[in-house]
Design a protein around this motif. Structure first.
Motif, PDB file in Angstrom:
ATOM      1  N   ASN A 155       0.825  -1.203   0.000  1.00 46.88           N
ATOM      2  CA  ASN A 155       0.000   0.000   0.000  1.00 46.88           C
ATOM      3  C   ASN A 155       0.860   1.254   0.000  1.00 46.88           C
ATOM      4  N   LEU A 156       1.922   1.182   0.762  1.00 46.82           N
ATOM      5  CA  LEU A 156       2.798   2.342   0.853  1.00 46.82           C
ATOM      6  C   LEU A 156       3.362   2.682  -0.530  1.00 46.82           C
ATOM      7  N   ILE A 157       3.772   1.633  -1.239  1.00 51.33           N
ATOM      8  CA  ILE A 157       4.328   1.851  -2.582  1.00 51.33           C
ATOM      9  C   ILE A 157       3.268   2.440  -3.498  1.00 51.33           C
ATOM     10  N   ILE A 158       2.086   1.824  -3.460  1.00 51.36           N
ATOM     11  CA  ILE A 158       1.006   2.304  -4.329  1.00 51.36           C
ATOM     12  C   ILE A 158       0.697   3.754  -4.016  1.00 51.36           C
ATOM     13  N   PHE A 159       0.636   4.036  -2.726  1.00 53.37           N
ATOM     14  CA  PHE A 159       0.339   5.391  -2.293  1.00 53.37           C
ATOM     15  C   PHE A 159       1.381   6.379  -2.834  1.00 53.37           C
ATOM     16  N   GLY A 160       2.646   5.999  -2.644  1.00 50.37           N
ATOM     17  CA  GLY A 160       3.729   6.859  -3.110  1.00 50.37           C
ATOM     18  C   GLY A 160       3.647   7.077  -4.605  1.00 50.37           C
ATOM     19  N   LEU A 161       3.332   6.007  -5.306  1.00 49.87           N
ATOM     20  CA  LEU A 161       3.215   6.091  -6.753  1.00 49.87           C
ATOM     21  C   LEU A 161       2.112   7.053  -7.163  1.00 49.87           C
ATOM     22  N   GLY A 162       0.980   6.906  -6.486  1.00 45.42           N
ATOM     23  CA  GLY A 162      -0.162   7.780  -6.786  1.00 45.42           C
ATOM     24  C   GLY A 162       0.211   9.237  -6.601  1.00 45.42           C
ATOM     25  N   ILE A 163       0.856   9.519  -5.461  1.00 40.09           N
ATOM     26  CA  ILE A 163       1.278  10.894  -5.186  1.00 40.09           C
ATOM     27  C   ILE A 163       2.219  11.371  -6.293  1.00 40.09           C
TER      28      ILE A 163
END
Ligand SMILES: Nc1ncnc2c1ncn2[C@@H]1O[C@H](COP(=O)(O)OP(=O)(O)OP(=O)(O)O)[C@@H](O)[C@H]1O
Ligand SMILES: [Mg+2]
Lengths: 308, 409, 263
Positions: A155-163
């Motif tokens: 989730n952290l990676i996905i979140f970072g990617l989204g940002i």
């Protein structure tokens, strides 16, 4: 868990979803800006992005190139963004732009029809397209704790990617020449054209960006839930449009704020309301309707006087 | 010209007129009864050829139209008789009879939607939700309290009308894309709630809803006329024709009245309407509710037709189909809605030969039609009130010949 | 308060954002009078019409019709008191027939509505037929040919006929006060004169009707109006006979300064 913990945990989940919604909402806002249309098929580009990634993954596996996870993930994202973006531009040329000057009902129905066509094309053309499709696990699994709050690496990676994608879009629109053209067209197409902006090209690029960004959201969604399905686009379209409207249609920051707000609304409704889990979207849509009634210009929109 | 006019008025005119009706009728029945997709292709070609022919000879088309205008009553009687005979010709295929009944229900609902969308310009993408309200109301009343169908039918309509109140504020405060979003959101809310609420049966929905029966006569019995046995669906068919006739005539009369004028003006220009004393808000609410009544009526009928309803029957795609019927058929136009519902309900069934691809084709056809014929198959015709107020009588003798109009019925 | 004043405004103002589009304007018009309202582009003429027909709500000020304040009343109620208007940019419904467009002017005088439309066709038919006769006689005043075209969509008519239909629509309301916003825009001088004669004719037939007319063409204003009011930047800068107003220094400057308009 204390109340505060629950609040924090839910906020993090809501943010995750919210970022995804923002990415879809951005497309709605961009298209509305340059063409004055609401592209109800946009949710299906979100879905298409996921399927494009699956297809690319299958190809990679078939040729034995599924080794390094990081490389594969990058390949999936870039490849799917390009493919989905191209489909976005083609459909814009063939059926969205031709109806952009037509009465609103016509453009509404054409884009809804386009959504059906894309959805069905995926279902029919993708092998066993009617079934839910599992997403490969390419991200590091596991989680870590901050206090009582659990955070998954994935989730952290996905979140970072989204940002990162949101920041990239923001940069594109607000800092580049191309972005300036898009903003000019959104302000006033005719005037922009007189100042030498290539209208058609700008619209193409807008759809390229919008669809590619939706594709990113689609892949994120796939990794997040571990699967995808051909019919998730309709709901996502409505959510994306809702988010764009809550934020203020035509405003990029509005789309981002709106998306995150929708994500938060959903997760809090699920956690806090009786029967919330099943009915979280009922609650979120209710809020959307209230927004439309009491503040149709959204959070960041400005009040306009209707000219007579 | 005068010669032609005379032939049109005489018996030959009537024969030609009935001939035209009969040809359409036979083509329609053939489409249903001849198995396989070839007939569809053949008729589609025929249609294209006909369109081209009439494009090149507009005079012929105009004359046929005059013919129908001149003998409106006979044309109507002919059409009604042909419609009533449908079950006799397709007695061997209850499946198609059922499909036609479904088309009739969509027609009923879409006449309601047409009042909102076509006549007054209020986007309603929640028609399936109001269809659900009618269906569930009828089902629950029949199952829970044992109400007979002849009460639950109007009850379903009224209930859908009452539920309209939930959207009254948004209907007045929003329009265009925003109203579209409100109604889509409402549609999703209703489907989700139906899925999750216990008293509506959740995902299983309602089972064993009693089928129609009037005074002890169950509609589920076949009609044996001695020389021919009509399937049980024939009962439903005739009831459907009755409902469609009532709703259709009401719609046409509303269209051709002050209400029609007022609604059209509201649709085209709210500000202008207000400036001339129109209570825009009041009319919007009245028509929104009335339209939903028609939709709810169709839903209630559906309940007692199939006896089993569940949330997927009332999902967003049904709303889409209804909106497509109205727009493709031709907005603010009862005849257009008839054509639209026949095409959009019956053709996809015929397309079952291409199974998997039919929704894809559906989507594509929708796009193509709207891009090339945005005003629908039967475009809106400007009202001249000749049908209501009769032909124009010129008082000013000076202005010579009285060829102003061909007159109405 | 003298009785001859049918309509007047008191310090009528509206601001759009920071822009004072109408600034404390006092107008009045008596029965049967034709008042010319002039002013350069953007001086607030159309906005005044929008205010007094209830489309915009004034920021401050008030306006009265037959002694009664209409402030805050919805547009449809104001219309029903007897104020009709035309629009600078035509607001006809182009897809609807000429007849439909004129009929909407008679809207609130009709008696037979929804239930009658379905169940009492006879009564409705009689009413429609009477209304049609009235519409024809109105249309006939402006252009005999319009009567024959009454069943055709307004969108198929030439511009000048559309203007006429729009005035007919307003006249169909049998208003006591008629607001005309540049009725002759885009017409040739001959067409303009013709239209003005028609308007005069209509006014004489329906005695006592008061008209406020906005026009850029000064010959028109001179020929038709009994009195003239000039606006600039939302304020009233002059009032009186045409000669008085056109001799006014501020008026001259407003026009010349703005875009060299000839008076
Ligand atoms: N709805 C609105 N929102 C913002 N500004 C407005 C609005 N309506 C009018 N204005 C402004 O108010 C001022 C007066 O406009 P108005 O249309 O009344 O002028 P006008 O005298 O009718 O000019 P013209 O001769 O060009 O018709 C203008 O500056 C205009 O831009
Ligand atoms: Mg003006």
């Amino acid at each position: 868990m204390t109340f505060l913990d629950i609040l924090l945990q839910q906020s993090i989940n809501g943010l995750m979803l919210g970022i995804m919604y923002s990415l879809v909402a951005v497309g709605f806002t961009l298209y509305f800006g340059v063409l004055d249309v609401i592209n109800f098929a946009h949710g299906d580009f979100f879905m298409l992005g996921g399927f494009m990634a699956l297809m690319l993954y299958a190809i990679a596996e078939a040729v034995g190139f599924a080794g390094n996870a990081l490389v594969v993930v990058i390949y999936l994202f870039i490849g799917s963004m390009i493919l989905t973006g191209v489909v976005g531009v083609v459909t814009e040329r063939v059926c969205v732009k031709p109806v952009s000057k037509a009465p609103m009902l016509i453009s509404l129905l054409v884009t809804l029809g386009l959504g059906i066509a894309i959805r069905e094309a995926v279902r029919v053309l993708y092998p066993r397209g009617s079934d839910p499709k599992g997403f490969p696990t390419l991200m590091p699994q596991g989680s870590f704790n901050v206090g009582n709050i659990v955070i998954r690496y994935e989730n952290l990676i996905i979140f970072g990617l989204g940002i990162a994608v949101i920041m990239a879009v923001n940069f594109l629109i607000n800092r580049t020449k191309m972005g300036a053209a898009i903003r000019a067209v959104a302000q006033d197409g005719e005037a922009a054209m007189m100042m030498g902006v290539d209208l058609d090209r700008t619209i193409d690029i807008t759809f390229l960006i919008g669809s590619a960004v939706a594709a990113v959201a689609g892949i994120m969604n796939g990794f997040y839930y571990g699967q995808t399905m051909f019919n998730i686009g309709a709901m996502m379209g409505v959510i994306g449009f809702s988010a764009a409207v809550i934020g203020g249609l035509g405003n990029i920051y509005g789309a981002i704020v709106g998306g995150i707000l929708f994500g938060l609304l959903e997760t809090f409704a699920a956690a806090a309301l009786p029967y919330g889990a099943e009915n979280k979207r009922v609650f979120a849509f209710l809020i959307v309707i209230l927004f439309l009634v009491f503040r149709p210009t959204g959070i960041l929109g400005e009040k306009i006087f209707e000219r007579v | 010209m005068d010669d032609q006019q005379r032939t049109l008025a005489g018996p030959w005119g009537i024969i030609i007129l009935l001939g035209v009706e009969l040809i359409i009728y036979v083509l329609f029945l053939a489409l249903l009864l001849v198995p396989g997709g070839e007939i569809l292709a053949a008729e589609a070609l025929l249609l294209v050829a006909a369109v081209f022919y009439f494009r090149r000879n507009p005079a012929l088309g105009a004359r046929i139209q005059q013919l129908f205008a001149a003998h409106a009553r006979i044309a109507w009687i002919g059409a009604v008789v042909l419609v009533l005979l449908i079950p006799f010709f397709i007695a061997s295929s209850p499946y198609w009879l059922f499909t036609i009944i479904i088309a009739g229900l969509f027609l009923t609902a879409c006449l309601g939607l047409n009042l909102q969308l076509g006549s007054s310009g209020m986007v309603n993408l929640a028609s399936a939700a109001f269809y659900a309200v009618g269906a569930y109301a009828a089902g629950l009343l029949a199952l829970g309290w044992g109400w007979p169908a002849w009460i639950t039918l109007p009850a379903g309509a009224v209930m859908a009308g009452l539920f309209s109140a939930l959207l009254f504020v948004p209907v007045l405060k929003t329009k265009g894309h925003y109203l579209a979003l409100v109604t889509i959101a409402f549609q999703f809310m209703v489907t989700i709630l139906l899925d999750n609420m216990e008293w509506t049966g959740g995902p299983q929905g309602l089972k064993n809803i009693p089928l129609f029966s009037v005074a002890g006569y169950s509609f589920n019995t076949a009609i044996n006329l001695g020389f021919i046995k009509l399937p049980a669906y024939a009962n439903f068919f005739y009831l459907m024709v009755l409902v469609v006739a009532v709703v259709g005539v009401a719609s046409q009369r509303i269209y051709s009245s002050w209400v029609g004028v007022t609604l059209s003006t509201i649709r085209d220009d709210e500000i202008a309407a207000q400036t001339f004393g129109v209570q825009v808000n009041r009319w919007k609410l009245v028509i929104f509710s009335l339209g939903n009544c028609f939709i709810g009526l169709a839903g209630a009928f559906y309940s007692h037709l199939v006896g089993f309803i569940s949330p997927p029957n009332f999902a967003f795609d049904k709303s889409l189909v209804m909106v497509s019927i109205v727009i493709l058929g031709g907005m603010d136009n009862v005849f257009g809605v008839i054509v639209g519902s026949l095409l959009l309900i019956i053709l996809p069934e015929k397309l079952r030969v291409v199974q998997d691809y039919r929704f894809l084709i559906y989507g594509l056809v929708l796009i193509i039609m709207l891009i090339f014929r945005p005003r629908g198959l039967v475009p809106f015709k400007a009202r001249d009130f000749l049908d209501l107020a009769g032909p124009v009588r010129r008082k000013r003798a000076a202005s010579a010949s009285s060829t102003v109009s061909e007159g109405g019925a | 308060m003298d009785n001859s004043r049918v309509f007047w405004t008191e310090d009528l103002s509206i601001a759009f954002g920071g822009l004072l589009a109408v600034d404390r304007v006092n107008l009045d018009i008596s029965r049967g009078e034709i008042l010319g309202l002039i002013g350069p582009n953007g001086s607030g003429k159309t906005t005044i019409f929008n205010l007094v027909t209830g489309i915009y709500t004034p920021s401050t000020g008030d306006f009265f019709f037959e002694g009664e304040s209409l402030l805050g009343k919805p547009a449809y109620q104001i219309a029903r008191k007897g104020i009709a208007r035309t629009f600078q940019i035509s607001r006809l419904c182009l897809d609807l027939s000429v007849l439909d467009n004129v009929f909407i002017g008679m809207h609130y005088r009709q008696k037979y509505w929804l239930v009658d439309a379905v169940f009492r066709r006879r009564l409705l038919a009689r009413e429609v037929s009477q209304a049609r006769d009235r519409a024809f006689s109105l249309l006939g005043v402006f252009n005999e040919e319009l009567v024959d075209l009454a069943g055709k969509p307004v969108g198929t008519l030439p511009q000048i006929d559309r203007r006429r239909v729009e005035i007919c629509r307003a006249m169909a309301m049998e208003p006591k006060l008629l607001l005309l916003d540049e009725p002759s825009a885009g017409m040739t001088p001959e067409e303009m004169t013709e239209l003005m004669q028609d308007i005069k004719k209509v006014q004489e037939e329906s005695e006592g009707i008061s008209i406020i007319i906005v026009e850029h063409d000064m010959t028109v204003i001179r020929s038709i109006s009994d009195r003239v009011v000039a606006l600039n930047y939302g304020r009233k800068i002059a009032e009186g006979t045409f000669e008085e107003v056109s001799d006014n220094a501020e008026v001259r400057e407003a026009y010349l300064g703005k875009r060299g308009h000839r008076l």
